[in-house]
Motif scaffolding. Sequence first.
Motif, PDB file in Angstrom:
ATOM      1  N   LEU A  12       1.067  11.548   1.716  1.00 53.49           N
ATOM      2  CA  LEU A  12       1.161  10.066   1.870  1.00 53.49           C
ATOM      3  C   LEU A  12       0.207   9.914   3.317  1.00 53.49           C
ATOM      4  N   ARG A  13       0.227  10.911   3.854  1.00 51.71           N
ATOM      5  CA  ARG A  13      -0.862  10.773   5.096  1.00 51.71           C
ATOM      6  C   ARG A  13      -2.156  10.855   4.491  1.00 51.71           C
ATOM      7  N   LEU A  47      -2.921   7.343   2.537  1.00 50.90           N
ATOM      8  CA  LEU A  47      -2.881   6.025   3.554  1.00 50.90           C
ATOM      9  C   LEU A  47      -3.846   6.289   4.776  1.00 50.90           C
ATOM     10  N   SER A  64       0.668  -1.069   0.056  1.00 52.86           N
ATOM     11  CA  SER A  64      -0.060  -0.054  -0.213  1.00 52.86           C
ATOM     12  C   SER A  64       0.898   1.392   0.055  1.00 52.86           C
ATOM     13  N   LEU A  65       1.991   1.118   0.604  1.00 52.36           N
ATOM     14  CA  LEU A  65       2.753   2.312   0.657  1.00 52.36           C
ATOM     15  C   LEU A  65       3.485   2.683  -0.541  1.00 52.36           C
ATOM     16  N   GLU A  93      -4.140   8.671   7.496  1.00 49.04           N
ATOM     17  CA  GLU A  93      -3.870   9.011   8.402  1.00 49.04           C
ATOM     18  C   GLU A  93      -4.658  10.122   9.088  1.00 49.04           C
TER      19      GLU A  93
END
Lengths: 189, 181, 220
Positions: free
Chosen positions: B173-174, B177, B122-123, B179
């Motif tokens: 990215l946060r 993904l 996923s990253l 966050e």
Amino acid sequence: MSQELDLPPALRPEVEAARRHVSLSPEIEARVMAAVRRRAAPPQQRAWRWLTAPSLPPWSLLAAAAAALLAFVIFRPASVGSPGVASPRATAVGPESVYVRFILVAPNAREVALAGTFNGWDPATAPLSRADTAGTWTVTVALPVGQHQYAFIVDGRRWVPDPAAPAVDDGFGRKNSVVSVSAAQGRIL
Amino acid sequence: MEPTPEPSDGTVVRAVLTGDVEQYAVLVRRYKDRYARYASRMLGSVDAAEDAVQDALIRAYERLPQCRDPEKFAGWFFLILRNRCFAERRRDRRSNGLDQVGEMAASEGSHASLERKEQARSLEQALLQLTPEQREVFVLKHVEELSYDEIAARVGTGVAALKMRMHRAYDRLRELLGEPQ
Amino acid sequence: MNRRVAWVMLAMALGPELAAQGDVTARLAGRVPPPIAAAVSALADSARARGLPVAPLVDKALEGVVKGVPADRILPAVRTVLDQLDAASAALRGAGVTPAGDDAIEAGGFALAAGLTPGDIGAIARSADRSHPTAVALQVAGALAAMGVPRAQTVGLVRGAIQSGRPVGDLVSLPGQVQAAMARGAPPAAAAAGLERAATAHQAPRPHGQGKGEGNPHKP
């Protein structure tokens, strides 16, 4: 002012996982070397023996560029040529190869390559490298016995025939140089 | 008994340039995997990395006469590979179960617990959404674990610019993904 | 790389002369634009049908592309090579060299390109023998002509070296000797004339009183 940017903690496990080592297929080596060999001159052998001295007398150097063509019978492999479809015109069976060292004095050149009938006129296969600080460039190529036409390419665009070799019209308004190698006598034409 | 010391990169490069073409295999073996992780994170898959590394190794052979400092073959080769990675058009990602897992993680936030493999995947997917420059600084810093100074020396960008890219990479990215901000 | 495979497969699907055609096509694939490749392949088929070597045609096409020559000048150059091979083959046949090997035909083609005539090629071929093969004699002749030695002297030097019965190494060394003389400042014709004189004097009986040793006082 903070000097370091910290990785957001939530991303840490992902990054840990991303650090796992990646190993590529071992076939890459075979594929790369196959491509390299296709681009290289006809096959070279590791065990060299220098058998005879050059038979041409030394040349006086011209002002801008001069070249000397020296032929050495170095090694007589049992067979030459790589099987399969190859761009350089190497015979798969037959006579020996003769190692021929091409030299060009070109002090202002940034790169010099050799192209000819023996390598499908592909400059990428036979780049010359600097032999000294005086602008001497050389490459040693295994040539099949017979006659070959060639020229140097300076800086990727300037075609320079070999001043010390016989020249013949290339049919495009320029001249090609000619080299003939004869294994029997270890001499050149 | 001392093992025979390995020839340096410079020795091997010079040998290849004077006609010993088979020596190039030494460099291929040495560097095939060295930047494999970097290439696979930059391109999003090991398959793409294999193509890129193979192409880069062949191109490095073709350009070997232009390697100004044969002892520094590693860094020079890295740049060839890097150019190849930047030139790669983003491939279409095959959709499969793992993609869905990745998306689930995004929507459920950090509460979803994933296997390591899926985590990395996923990253990887998220990284592909960054610009190549952002992706690169992230990969070199956190996957390859270089310092900003080392990254700057490799890619020729100033440290301040690299940090700004990293800021943007984190933000993106946060977001991707899931966050909580 | 995939394109090359595709070309080879296509060639194999098309005709009976699989290996030969495939080799030409494969050498051209990826390096020569398809229209030129197709035309060269057709010329190669024609050459093959006449018993002529094909490789010089492919070489010339590759050369033209690498040198950045416009497409409309590459094919005429390839046709010229084909014509030279054809003329050389005919000259060799006329001289009784049958079958003429690819080497001899290519060397003859080169000699024509260097300025010799089919008659010259026939004359040289007729004087060739077991120890002085036709191909080698024609290569030497072509090299001499390419260096500027006039036709008549070229033929004379080559035939002289063969008919003297000296080892083939002497024949092979002729261009080198001419080059050496030219490096000392002699124009090609004079350099060749000097060699001719030396060859003649070598064959003549030695006058009495000549110094001992192998050295020939007439050699430059």
